[in-house]
Motif scaffolding. Structure first.
Motif, PDB file in Angstrom:
ATOM      1  N   GLN A  21      -1.520  -6.078 -53.096  1.00  0.00           N
ATOM      2  CA  GLN A  21      -0.555  -5.103 -52.790  1.00  0.00           C
ATOM      3  C   GLN A  21      -1.007  -4.114 -51.918  1.00  0.00           C
ATOM      4  OE1 GLN A  21      -0.165  -3.054 -56.716  1.00  0.00           O
ATOM      5  NE2 GLN A  21       0.759  -1.126 -55.760  1.00  0.00           N
ATOM      6  N   GLU A  22      -2.042  -3.748 -51.670  1.00  0.00           N
ATOM      7  CA  GLU A  22      -2.607  -2.767 -50.761  1.00  0.00           C
ATOM      8  C   GLU A  22      -2.731  -3.314 -49.423  1.00  0.00           C
ATOM      9  OE1 GLU A  22      -3.650   0.573 -51.077  1.00  0.00           O
ATOM     10  OE2 GLU A  22      -2.892   0.267 -53.118  1.00  0.00           O
ATOM     11  N   PHE A  23      -2.700  -4.596 -48.932  1.00  0.00           N
ATOM     12  CA  PHE A  23      -3.124  -5.141 -47.808  1.00  0.00           C
ATOM     13  C   PHE A  23      -2.210  -6.524 -47.691  1.00  0.00           C
ATOM     14  CE2 PHE A  23      -7.257  -3.227 -48.852  1.00  0.00           C
ATOM     15  CZ  PHE A  23      -7.208  -2.281 -47.959  1.00  0.00           C
ATOM     16  N   PRO A  24      -0.834  -6.262 -47.594  1.00  0.00           N
ATOM     17  CA  PRO A  24      -0.078  -7.673 -47.643  1.00  0.00           C
ATOM     18  C   PRO A  24      -0.353  -8.669 -46.845  1.00  0.00           C
ATOM     19  CG  PRO A  24       1.047  -5.357 -47.717  1.00  0.00           C
ATOM     20  CD  PRO A  24      -0.092  -5.018 -47.310  1.00  0.00           C
ATOM     21  N   SER A  25      -0.763  -8.362 -45.570  1.00  0.00           N
ATOM     22  CA  SER A  25      -1.299  -9.351 -44.734  1.00  0.00           C
ATOM     23  C   SER A  25      -2.689 -10.222 -45.020  1.00  0.00           C
ATOM     24  CB  SER A  25      -1.143  -9.109 -43.193  1.00  0.00           C
ATOM     25  OG  SER A  25      -2.234  -7.881 -42.926  1.00  0.00           O
ATOM     26  N   LEU A  26      -3.514  -9.604 -45.943  1.00  0.00           N
ATOM     27  CA  LEU A  26      -4.836 -10.134 -46.528  1.00  0.00           C
ATOM     28  C   LEU A  26      -4.573 -11.157 -47.084  1.00  0.00           C
ATOM     29  CD1 LEU A  26      -7.685  -8.992 -46.228  1.00  0.00           C
ATOM     30  CD2 LEU A  26      -7.814  -8.332 -48.317  1.00  0.00           C
ATOM     31  N   ARG A  27      -5.412 -12.272 -46.620  1.00  0.00           N
ATOM     32  CA  ARG A  27      -5.147 -13.420 -47.549  1.00  0.00           C
ATOM     33  C   ARG A  27      -6.296 -13.506 -48.414  1.00  0.00           C
ATOM     34  NH1 ARG A  27      -5.824 -17.689 -42.761  1.00  0.00           N
ATOM     35  NH2 ARG A  27      -7.467 -16.094 -42.130  1.00  0.00           N
ATOM     36  N   VAL A  28      -5.931 -13.717 -49.757  1.00  0.00           N
ATOM     37  CA  VAL A  28      -6.770 -13.312 -50.845  1.00  0.00           C
ATOM     38  C   VAL A  28      -6.923 -14.715 -51.786  1.00  0.00           C
ATOM     39  CG1 VAL A  28      -7.192 -12.087 -52.791  1.00  0.00           C
ATOM     40  CG2 VAL A  28      -6.109 -10.876 -50.925  1.00  0.00           C
ATOM     41  N   ARG A  42      -7.137 -21.086 -38.076  1.00  0.00           N
ATOM     42  CA  ARG A  42      -8.106 -22.053 -38.660  1.00  0.00           C
ATOM     43  C   ARG A  42      -8.407 -22.266 -40.184  1.00  0.00           C
ATOM     44  NH1 ARG A  42      -8.244 -25.756 -35.370  1.00  0.00           N
ATOM     45  NH2 ARG A  42      -8.366 -25.537 -33.013  1.00  0.00           N
ATOM     46  N   THR A  43      -8.434 -21.087 -40.775  1.00  0.00           N
ATOM     47  CA  THR A  43      -8.976 -20.962 -41.951  1.00  0.00           C
ATOM     48  C   THR A  43      -7.687 -20.624 -43.230  1.00  0.00           C
ATOM     49  OG1 THR A  43      -9.281 -18.526 -41.323  1.00  0.00           O
ATOM     50  CG2 THR A  43     -11.104 -20.127 -41.109  1.00  0.00           C
ATOM     51  N   GLN A  44      -8.425 -20.632 -44.160  1.00  0.00           N
ATOM     52  CA  GLN A  44      -7.327 -20.450 -45.508  1.00  0.00           C
ATOM     53  C   GLN A  44      -7.134 -19.022 -45.998  1.00  0.00           C
ATOM     54  OE1 GLN A  44      -8.748 -22.957 -48.670  1.00  0.00           O
ATOM     55  NE2 GLN A  44      -6.894 -22.843 -49.777  1.00  0.00           N
ATOM     56  N   ALA A  45      -8.513 -18.314 -45.990  1.00  0.00           N
ATOM     57  CA  ALA A  45      -8.498 -17.031 -46.687  1.00  0.00           C
ATOM     58  C   ALA A  45      -9.387 -16.017 -45.719  1.00  0.00           C
ATOM     59  CB  ALA A  45      -9.071 -17.110 -47.882  1.00  0.00           C
ATOM     60  N   ASP A  46      -9.241 -14.803 -46.099  1.00  0.00           N
ATOM     61  CA  ASP A  46     -10.096 -13.687 -45.462  1.00  0.00           C
ATOM     62  C   ASP A  46     -11.154 -13.127 -46.604  1.00  0.00           C
ATOM     63  OD1 ASP A  46      -8.389 -13.370 -43.275  1.00  0.00           O
ATOM     64  OD2 ASP A  46      -6.992 -12.280 -44.388  1.00  0.00           O
ATOM     65  N   ARG A  67     -13.695  -0.731 -47.207  1.00  0.00           N
ATOM     66  CA  ARG A  67     -14.140  -1.754 -46.420  1.00  0.00           C
ATOM     67  C   ARG A  67     -13.200  -2.710 -46.059  1.00  0.00           C
ATOM     68  NH1 ARG A  67     -16.661  -3.829 -43.517  1.00  0.00           N
ATOM     69  NH2 ARG A  67     -18.795  -4.907 -43.644  1.00  0.00           N
ATOM     70  N   MET A  68     -12.139  -3.174 -46.917  1.00  0.00           N
ATOM     71  CA  MET A  68     -11.366  -4.067 -46.339  1.00  0.00           C
ATOM     72  C   MET A  68     -10.142  -3.631 -45.636  1.00  0.00           C
ATOM     73  SD  MET A  68     -11.763  -6.833 -48.054  1.00  0.00           S
ATOM     74  CE  MET A  68     -13.218  -6.772 -48.191  1.00  0.00           C
ATOM     75  N   SER A  69     -10.069  -2.115 -45.483  1.00  0.00           N
ATOM     76  CA  SER A  69      -9.049  -1.657 -44.395  1.00  0.00           C
ATOM     77  C   SER A  69      -9.770  -1.810 -43.038  1.00  0.00           C
ATOM     78  CB  SER A  69      -8.636  -0.321 -44.884  1.00  0.00           C
ATOM     79  OG  SER A  69      -9.796   0.361 -44.793  1.00  0.00           O
ATOM     80  N   ILE A  70     -10.956  -1.649 -43.072  1.00  0.00           N
ATOM     81  CA  ILE A  70     -11.756  -1.650 -41.980  1.00  0.00           C
ATOM     82  C   ILE A  70     -11.573  -3.187 -41.233  1.00  0.00           C
ATOM     83  CG2 ILE A  70     -14.031  -1.619 -40.730  1.00  0.00           C
ATOM     84  CD1 ILE A  70     -14.688   0.721 -42.699  1.00  0.00           C
ATOM     85  N   LEU A  71     -11.807  -4.137 -42.253  1.00  0.00           N
ATOM     86  CA  LEU A  71     -11.567  -5.623 -41.909  1.00  0.00           C
ATOM     87  C   LEU A  71     -10.291  -5.901 -41.222  1.00  0.00           C
ATOM     88  CD1 LEU A  71     -12.434  -8.660 -42.359  1.00  0.00           C
ATOM     89  CD2 LEU A  71     -11.332  -8.729 -44.515  1.00  0.00           C
TER      90      LEU A  71
END
Ligand code: ATP
Ligand code: MG
Length: 424
Positions: free
Chosen positions: A352-359, A325-329, A417-421
């Motif tokens: 680059q580090e988290f290709p599925s993270l929405r930035v 439902r959301t646009q970004a992480d 921190r982001m890898s835990i997310l």
């Protein structure tokens, strides 16, 4: 005057599209797990294809098709369903010569119906067609696929399965005579629709939505009693396979479905949660269709689900995960013009580090307060802020936007921190 969308044809807006993507992803993963491959066919076909495959005496061909003449004078039609095009393509490209095919498709279909909730003039179907396998275990596997879809979507508790066998052509020919005799003797109890069907396509009277006709049909001869030995064995095997797979069903002897080309197995999934547009998926066997469309006789079985109705059900049951439902992480906020470059570099690193993270990066300046408002609206879980002091120290402020303590992190600390997310 502003130009409006065509009646019964909807836009799927950004805040609705997540539900569609969620449905598509689950369905496509399940299809892949069952070894199906995709086929894409044109939205427009020769009108004759539908007249021949769906049958001239059906609601679709009689009243619902978008048919037009193109500039060369050919009669073309916007597809009212996708099976006919898939069969045409399979024949045309020799996909059926000594081979089996298990195909899936997805796309728009068009029918000129009265628009209402769950019924539109442009709608979307996802479906499967399997060719070259006459065994009832194939029918059972397709039903298992649909069952799996409802389970993974979280809507299984709200849908029920009905099955029936409408037998082979021989069985139906005999039954037809018996049904005509019965209906002709009770003509006074039939509504206008059923009277017209009695003349042209008597089996479709079974499909009547009129309550008194349905009551009358309870005492009509049953197609079940006309099945051939082989039809009966096919239906028995289907029922056994469904029981083995632990898929509950009800046999509905009045289930015939609207289309003409079915043989033996027919099935429908329905829900009470959507009012009168309760059929979310229908399918069945069509062993005569390939031959009928000019190919070498090849058994076929398939189903189609109506995506709009499934999405309505998913929304009613609130099963769509928030991330759809959301646009970004994460939402990146530079506090001054001088921080823009650091923010963009950080965004590239995260992507680059988290290709599925929405930035999502904030562009256009403004106060921290106004930037945080945008961050919140994006649905992001974290706001990442770089101001003058972070620029100097090489740190990043990581602000949880859905509750939690703000931290100032090094780049390495942020990546952790982001890898835990991502893992949670
Ligand atoms: P119905 O009895 O509701 O008219 P149908 O028998 O005409 O359905 P099919 O031709 O079997 O439907 O199409 C498969 C599925 O596509 C249906 O089960 C339904 O979910 C969906 N569907 C059919 N027509 C429409 C429509 N006009 N708008 C939205 N979805 C539709
Ligand atoms: Mg219909």
């Amino acid at each position: 005057m502003r130009i409006q969308s065509v009646r019964g044809m909807s836009d799927i807006l950004p805040d609705q599209v997540g539900a569609w993507r969620y449905l598509e992803q689950i369905v496509q993963r399940i299809f892949s797990a069952y070894g199906l491959t995709q086929i894409r066919t044109p939205i427009v076909e020769d009108t004759e294809l539908f007249a021949r495959s769906i049958g001239n005496v059906t609601d679709i061909v009689e009243k619902e098709m978008y048919t037009f003449e193109d500039r060369s004078g050919d009669s073309l039609t916007l597809r009212p369903e996708l099976t006919a095009g898939v069969v045409r393509a399979a024949i045309e490209h020799g996909l059926l010569h000594n081979q089996t095919q298990r195909l899936w498709y997805q796309g728009q279909a068009f029918r000129h119906e009265r628009p209402q909730k769950g019924r539109y003039r442009q709608f979307h179907q996802i479906g499967v067609e399997c060719f070259g396998i006459a065994d009832a275990l194939m029918d059972a596997e397709l039903i298992e696929i649909t069952d799996q879809i409802w389970k993974e979507l979280g809507i299984r508790d709200c849908v029920t399965l009905q099955i029936n066998s409408i037998g082979s052509t021989e069985a139906r020919a005999k039954y037809r005579t018996a049904l005509i005799d019965f209906l002709a003797a009770h003509k006074d109890q039939l509504d206008r629709d059923s009277l017209a069907r009695l003349e042209r396509s008597p089996l479709r009277v079974l499909d009547s939505k009129n309550d008194s006709t349905q009551a009358l049909l309870r005492s009509a001869p049953s197609l079940m009693d006309y099945l051939t030995e082989a039809d009966r064995e096919h239906f028995d095997l289907l029922r056994r396979a469904l029981k083995d797979a632990d898929i509950g069903f009800a046999v509905n002897p009045l289930l015939v479905r609207g289309l003409d080309y079915y043989s033996r197995t027919v099935f429908e999934w329905t829900t009470e949660a959507l009012g009168s547009q309760g059929t979310i998926c229908g399918g069945g066997r069509y062993d005569g269709l390939v031959d009928h469309l000019g190919g070498k006789s090849t058994p076929g079985v398939g189903f189609a689900l109506g995506m709009e109705r499934v999405v309505l059900l998913m929304e009613a049951l609130a099963v769509i995960p928030d991330t759809y439902r959301t646009q970004a992480d994460v939402y990146l906020m530079p506090q001054k013009q001088a921080c823009e470059e650091a923010i963009r570099k950080l965004a590239r690193l995260l992507r680059q580090e988290f290709p599925s993270l929405r930035v999502l990066t904030h562009i256009g300046g403004g106060s921290l307060k106004s930037q945080l408002k945008r961050a919140d609206k994006s649905g992001a879980l974290f706001g990442l802020i770089i101001g003058q002091s972070e620029l100097e120290s090489g740190h990043i402020v990581c602000k949880p936007l859905r509750g939690g303590e703000q931290e100032t992190l090094s780049e390495a600390g942020l990546l952790k921190r982001m890898s835990i997310l991502r893992d949670s």
